[in-house]
Motif scaffolding. Structure first.
Motif, PDB file in Angstrom:
ATOM      1  N   MET A  73      58.368  22.768 -15.459  1.00 13.98           N
ATOM      2  CA  MET A  73      59.066  21.495 -15.547  1.00 13.98           C
ATOM      3  C   MET A  73      59.985  21.354 -14.341  1.00 13.98           C
ATOM      4  SD  MET A  73      60.011  21.367 -19.601  1.00 13.98           S
ATOM      5  CE  MET A  73      60.476  23.064 -19.797  1.00 13.98           C
ATOM      6  N   VAL A  78      63.151  20.991 -13.934  1.00 12.40           N
ATOM      7  CA  VAL A  78      64.342  21.838 -13.866  1.00 12.40           C
ATOM      8  C   VAL A  78      63.957  23.304 -13.648  1.00 12.40           C
ATOM      9  CG1 VAL A  78      64.520  22.159 -16.363  1.00 12.40           C
ATOM     10  CG2 VAL A  78      66.561  22.314 -14.960  1.00 12.40           C
ATOM     11  N   GLU A  79      62.781  23.716 -14.184  1.00  9.88           N
ATOM     12  CA  GLU A  79      62.333  25.100 -13.976  1.00  9.88           C
ATOM     13  C   GLU A  79      61.913  25.328 -12.529  1.00  9.88           C
ATOM     14  OE1 GLU A  79      60.394  26.549 -18.147  1.00  9.88           O
ATOM     15  OE2 GLU A  79      59.322  24.983 -17.054  1.00  9.88           O
ATOM     16  N   MET A 123      65.127  26.033 -10.902  1.00 15.49           N
ATOM     17  CA  MET A 123      65.762  27.290 -11.323  1.00 15.49           C
ATOM     18  C   MET A 123      65.069  28.534 -10.789  1.00 15.49           C
ATOM     19  SD  MET A 123      66.354  26.592 -15.346  1.00 15.49           S
ATOM     20  CE  MET A 123      66.812  28.290 -15.733  1.00 15.49           C
ATOM     21  N   LEU A 124      63.759  28.453 -10.593  1.00 20.92           N
ATOM     22  CA  LEU A 124      62.962  29.655 -10.322  1.00 20.92           C
ATOM     23  C   LEU A 124      63.536  30.503  -9.184  1.00 20.92           C
ATOM     24  CD1 LEU A 124      60.333  31.044 -11.282  1.00 20.92           C
ATOM     25  CD2 LEU A 124      59.192  29.982  -9.342  1.00 20.92           C
ATOM     26  N   GLY A 125      63.813  29.857  -8.045  1.00 21.64           N
ATOM     27  CA  GLY A 125      64.322  30.592  -6.882  1.00 21.64           C
ATOM     28  C   GLY A 125      65.652  31.275  -7.174  1.00 21.64           C
ATOM     29  N   ARG A 160      70.615  32.781 -15.958  1.00 25.50           N
ATOM     30  CA  ARG A 160      69.795  31.611 -16.293  1.00 25.50           C
ATOM     31  C   ARG A 160      70.665  30.388 -16.580  1.00 25.50           C
ATOM     32  NH1 ARG A 160      64.518  32.229 -16.960  1.00 25.50           N
ATOM     33  NH2 ARG A 160      64.321  30.331 -18.184  1.00 25.50           N
ATOM     34  N   GLN A 161      71.760  30.613 -17.332  1.00 22.62           N
ATOM     35  CA  GLN A 161      72.599  29.469 -17.688  1.00 22.62           C
ATOM     36  C   GLN A 161      73.207  28.847 -16.435  1.00 22.62           C
ATOM     37  OE1 GLN A 161      73.120  28.221 -20.970  1.00 22.62           O
ATOM     38  NE2 GLN A 161      73.884  26.534 -19.731  1.00 22.62           N
ATOM     39  N   PHE A 214      70.614  27.042 -14.512  1.00 20.15           N
ATOM     40  CA  PHE A 214      70.249  25.804 -15.197  1.00 20.15           C
ATOM     41  C   PHE A 214      71.299  24.719 -14.936  1.00 20.15           C
ATOM     42  CE2 PHE A 214      70.494  23.109 -19.013  1.00 20.15           C
ATOM     43  CZ  PHE A 214      69.219  22.586 -19.016  1.00 20.15           C
ATOM     44  N   ASP A 215      72.575  25.091 -15.098  1.00 17.58           N
ATOM     45  CA  ASP A 215      73.641  24.104 -14.880  1.00 17.58           C
ATOM     46  C   ASP A 215      73.611  23.586 -13.450  1.00 17.58           C
ATOM     47  OD1 ASP A 215      74.379  24.444 -17.471  1.00 17.58           O
ATOM     48  OD2 ASP A 215      75.988  25.881 -17.041  1.00 17.58           O
ATOM     49  N   MET A 239      70.745  21.212 -13.001  1.00 18.72           N
ATOM     50  CA  MET A 239      71.019  19.900 -13.579  1.00 18.72           C
ATOM     51  C   MET A 239      71.974  19.116 -12.666  1.00 18.72           C
ATOM     52  SD  MET A 239      69.106  19.710 -16.158  1.00 18.72           S
ATOM     53  CE  MET A 239      69.477  18.662 -17.546  1.00 18.72           C
ATOM     54  N   PHE A 252      63.007  17.575 -17.826  1.00 16.66           N
ATOM     55  CA  PHE A 252      61.995  18.278 -18.617  1.00 16.66           C
ATOM     56  C   PHE A 252      60.605  17.667 -18.443  1.00 16.66           C
ATOM     57  CE2 PHE A 252      66.104  18.909 -20.685  1.00 16.66           C
ATOM     58  CZ  PHE A 252      66.181  20.292 -20.595  1.00 16.66           C
ATOM     59  N   ARG A 255      65.061  21.463  -5.308  1.00 27.79           N
ATOM     60  CA  ARG A 255      64.611  22.852  -5.381  1.00 27.79           C
ATOM     61  C   ARG A 255      65.041  23.627  -4.135  1.00 27.79           C
ATOM     62  NH1 ARG A 255      58.239  23.988  -5.657  1.00 27.79           N
ATOM     63  NH2 ARG A 255      58.329  23.124  -3.565  1.00 27.79           N
ATOM     64  N   THR A 256      64.912  22.956  -2.983  1.00 28.42           N
ATOM     65  CA  THR A 256      65.296  23.597  -1.736  1.00 28.42           C
ATOM     66  C   THR A 256      66.804  23.840  -1.689  1.00 28.42           C
ATOM     67  OG1 THR A 256      63.467  22.484  -0.679  1.00 28.42           O
ATOM     68  CG2 THR A 256      65.187  23.330   0.754  1.00 28.42           C
ATOM     69  N   MET A 262      68.670  26.932  -3.383  1.00 30.38           N
ATOM     70  CA  MET A 262      68.759  28.240  -2.731  1.00 30.38           C
ATOM     71  C   MET A 262      69.960  28.307  -1.788  1.00 30.38           C
ATOM     72  SD  MET A 262      66.371  30.151  -3.922  1.00 30.38           S
ATOM     73  CE  MET A 262      66.219  31.496  -2.738  1.00 30.38           C
TER      74      MET A 262
END
Lengths: 475, 364
Positions: free
Chosen positions: B93, B95-96, B99-101, B110-111, B114-115, B118, B131, B149-150, B153
């Motif tokens: 998704m 947000v995932e 988060m992955l990187g 993780r929290q 995630f924050d 978002m 989502f 996403r970029t 990091m």
């Protein structure tokens, strides 16, 4: 029934594959059309169904068939008097001599006659093996046999019993040797002797000149002959359909606890399937990596492997493994089957994996690399989850098809579900009920396994996942 | 921050980059422009070793990227990259994806990841799509998630490889708005783009690439208004004009109109101005000029845009009778439409051809 065979001119007559009956048939009815079968059960069913007009069989077996099967009888004319003997590999002359000496002793002591009375009699309770503990002080005899030839060799209460087994136990006792028994297809017995996998064969084998070229025969321990089984005039009323079905169920599963054979066979089938799937998948993954490697040293051999395995029938692969590759190694047939099916499964699965991996678009690899993931991480986090989703539906199909394919392992002396149902058929001389029951069991197993895979499939399908991120709370 | 020295890259016998030299400082926004095939994307991809250069060196904070001992993965984490084709991870998704990187590479909880994701989604305006899976997003939305996403990091520089080239015209501005915002926040960026107006507005420096190297560099003003070298001049002129050749009386009118529309969009012209230009060209050519052309037909239409006045200039060069719609005294409908929109015009004979020049008003 009279001994006139003229009515069989030009008719279809059943012959057991690998038996000496064909020459007998040609001698008496030269214009008959031989049809080849793998067991007397199939021949009995074929006679009852009118597919053939008769089949040749040794007299004691004919008697057993007729006793157990309504609607067939045999012509009381011996077409060829025969001696039944044990067979040995050509180089086992010493063992052969010892066995001959034992047979002579047993005959002189009247034991042979008592065995005869026990297994050809009508008293089912008397049909038990001698209570002998073989200590094996002087080694082991690896005995090849075929359990589809009662009363010589057959299954009862989950054990191999019969005239031949009784006799061989007494001989082994005299020789102070242990017995290791391999239950093979009849046609596989002589190859097994010749390849050195077995030391001795006992399966109501008739002495013929042709066989004598390949193997060594002991002196005959039983003298009988070849007769012909045919359909009798209209079978006695067999009751209604339901009561017939009930009787078939009783005979197939309940008599002599035969359901235990089925369960044992099912266990073997599932063991081979699951182990082969696991090992085959790992092996297939390795082959897939080699196939995708840029080095020709890796990709060319793996491509060759895939093509060779895909182009070879699984039965041939199993036979090669059993008789040639592991011919001189003492290894369980189940292990050989697992090796064979793993190789076969790997060849198919590696190609599926390759297409699955190649279907993941290269841009995502680059994006992951640009984020700073190494190659292994890119594979496990990005490529694999997506490739798995592409591959799983076909993988599922391939697995189910393998479960069904394992039904050929009877060729290498493994008693799987199919083989067990063959054994039961060879006792009941009933063709259809055990076959259909077996088909239903295969269907149930395949269905259960497919359902298991569907659960996994649902888990990795993003669209069916819950829209939530694990391990976090929305603030 | 980044120094590129004598960088070269060859694909087999094809030399794509040769002797590229540049320095990029903290806080700079560099647009890389130039004709296709001039090595713009290759240069960008060499910077984070998606392509391995064949020669030269790249120093990042003094560390040579091409040194075998350098931890390339670690350096890559400092350099974000946004791709033309978004390249979102399709099994995760939005947000995932973000988060992955941080979770896997920066070992962030993780929290917290995630924050932070978002927060970034809020910044790019897509928090309500957190989502959604990539295939449920439009192109512009995908690219905004890719930018988030970029950024997750925490890169020191972000490389944009034609971030809007795969987008519908209607989605380009939403992505450019996000990039503009990053520029305003002081993010160091290098952007390969065909959006000239954007390049001009947002960048501190412009690289014009040609012949496999940085052919000319300077401030946007220097490159777009006073390019000093010949090829730069031709390129800048070309992106400011649209040329269409008519060789027959039954020419492809829709091809002409389509070309004008595409040109107008690239220049960020309002719909009305594009439409007016198409109307004037259609009325003028079909009703007034076709009859005055000599055989064989040879008419070249050039549409230009003046950055200073914001006006459209039309130049029609042809062989045939001289004509100026502003001096035509008849009162038919086509002429009334044309005169309504044309501010001034002139007609003159030059080198055996008639040149008709018209300036269209930019009146609302």
């Amino acid at each position: 029934m009279d001994g006139d065979l003229s009515r069989f001119v030009g008719k279809k007559i059943g012959i057991l594959t690998g038996s000496s009956y064909e020459s007998v048939l040609m001698q008496h009815i030269p214009s008959a059309l031989p049809e080849y079968f793998n067991s007397f059960t199939d021949e009995t069913a074929a006679v009852k169904a009118g597919k053939i007009d008769g089949f040749l069989v040794d007299e004691p077996i004919a008697r057993d068939i007729v006793n157990n099967t309504p609607g067939v009888t045999y012509i009381r004319k011996v077409l060829r008097a025969d001696g039944y003997a044990f067979a040995f590999p050509k180089d086992q002359t010493a063992l052969c001599e010892e066995v001959n000496a034992s047979i002579a002793e047993l005959e002189a002591g009247g034991e042979l006659r008592r065995i005869d009375a026990r297994w050809f009699g009508t008293d089912a309770a008397a049909k038990v093996l001698p209570d002998i503990r073989l200590d094996g002080k002087k080694g082991v005899i690896r005995l090849a046999t075929n359990s589809g030839s009662p009363p010589f060799v057959y299954h009862k209460d989950g054990r191999l019993v019969g005239y031949d087994i009784d006799l061989v136990m007494r001989i082994a006792d005299k020789l102070k040797k242990k017995l290791e028994i391999d239950d093979l297809d009849f046609g596989a017995i002589i190859p097994s002797l010749m390849s050195g996998r077995s030391d001795m064969a006992a399966s109501c084998i008739t002495i013929t000149e042709e066989r004598a070229k390949s193997v060594l025969f002991s002196n005959p321990y039983y003298r009988g002959g070849v007769v012909m089984v045919v359909a009798s005039s209209p079978a006695a009323g067999e009751g209604g359909f339901w009561s017939g079905l009930k009787e078939s169920f009783r005979r197939t599963f309940l008599v002599e606890d035969r359901y235990r054979l089925i369960l044992k066979g099912l266990g073997v089938t599932v063991t081979i399937s699951v182990l082969s799937a696991v090992i085959g998948t790992l092996l297939g993954f390795g082959v897939c990596l080699c196939r995708r490697a840029s080095s020709l040293w890796a990709s060319v051999p793996s491509r060759g492997f895939i093509q060779a395995v895909q182009g070879t029938p699984i039965v041939v692969i199993l036979m090669i493994l059993y008789y040639i590759v592991f011919g001189n190694v003492d290894i369980s047939g189940i292990l050989v089957a697992v090796v064979g099916f793993s190789i076969n499964f790997a060849a198919y699965v590696s190609e599926m994996m390759r297409t699955g991996i190649e279907a993941v678009d290269r841009g995502q690899h680059e994006a992951a690399a640009a984020l700073g993931f190494n190659r292994l991480q890119v594979f496990t986090r990005i490529t694999f989850p997506q490739a798995a989703r592409h591959v799983l539906p076909v993988f599922k199909g391939e697995f189910v098809s393998m479960v069904k394919m394992t039904s050929v392992v009877g060729y290498i002396a493994i008693q799987d579900l199919t083989k067990m149902s063959d054994l039961i058929r060879s006792r009941t001389y009933e063709a259809f009920f055990p076959l259909i029951a077996t088909a239903l069991i295969y269907f149930a197993v395949a269905y259960a396994l497919t359902h298991l895979f569907s659960l996994v499939e649902a888990r990795i399908d993003p669209k069916r996942r819950k829209r939530a991120v694990k391990g976090v709370v929305l603030s | 921050m980044i120094r590129i020295r004598h960088l070269s890259k060859a694909f087999g016998p094809n030399l794509v980059l040769q002797d590229v030299n540049a320095e990029i400082e903290q806080g700079e926004v560099i647009s890389v422009i130039g004709p296709s095939g001039s090595g713009k994307s290759t240069l960008l991809r060499c910077l984070n070793l998606l392509e391995r250069p064949t020669g030269g060196e790249i120093l990042i904070d003094g560390i040579n990227l091409l040194d075998k001992k350098t931890d390339v993965l670690k350096l890559r984490r400092k350099m974000g990259m946004v791709f033309q084709s978004f390249n979102l991870f399709s099994h995760l998704m939005a947000v995932e994806n973000i988060m992955l990187g941080p979770v896997e590479l920066l070992e962030m909880g993780r929290q917290e990841a995630f924050d932070e994701s978002m927060r970034l989604l809020t910044m790019v305006g897509l928090v309500e799509k957190a989502f959604a899976y990539p295939d449920e997003l439009s192109g512009g939305q995908k690219q905004r998630v890719a930018i988030a996403r970029t950024l997750a990091m925490k890169p020191e520089i972000v490389l944009f490889d034609e971030p809007t080239s795969a987008l519908d015209p209607t989605m380009i501005s939403e992505v450019l708005a996000v990039v503009r915002r990053l520029a305003a926040d002081g993010m160091t960026m290098m952007i390969v783009t065909h959006e000239m107006k954007f390049a001009r507005d947002v960048s501190t420096r412009v690289f014009y690439m040609d012949e496999g190297t940085i052919y000319e560099e300077g401030t946007p003003r220097q490159i777009f208004e006073q390019p000093t070298r010949e090829k730069t001049r031709v390129f800048i002129h070309k992106i400011r004009t649209f040329v269409f050749e008519i060789r027959s009386r039954t020419f492809d009118l829709y091809g002409l109109q389509g070309g004008v529309e595409e040109f107008g969009r690239r220049q960020f012209l309002p719909e009305k101005q594009i439409h007016d230009t198409q109307l004037v060209l259609e009325e003028l050519i079909l009703h007034k000029l076709l009859g005055r052309l000599a055989d064989p037909v040879d008419l070249t239409v050039t549409v230009g845009f003046s950055e200073t006045s914001g006006a459209i200039e039309l130049m029609l060069a042809y062989q045939g009778e001289a004509y100026n719609p502003l001096e035509d005294s008849s009162e038919d409908l086509p002429l009334r439409l044309i005169r309504n929109m044309v501010l001034n015009g002139s007609c003159a004979g030059e080198a055996g051809k008639t040149h008709l020049r018209l300036t269209l008003g930019n009146n609302p």
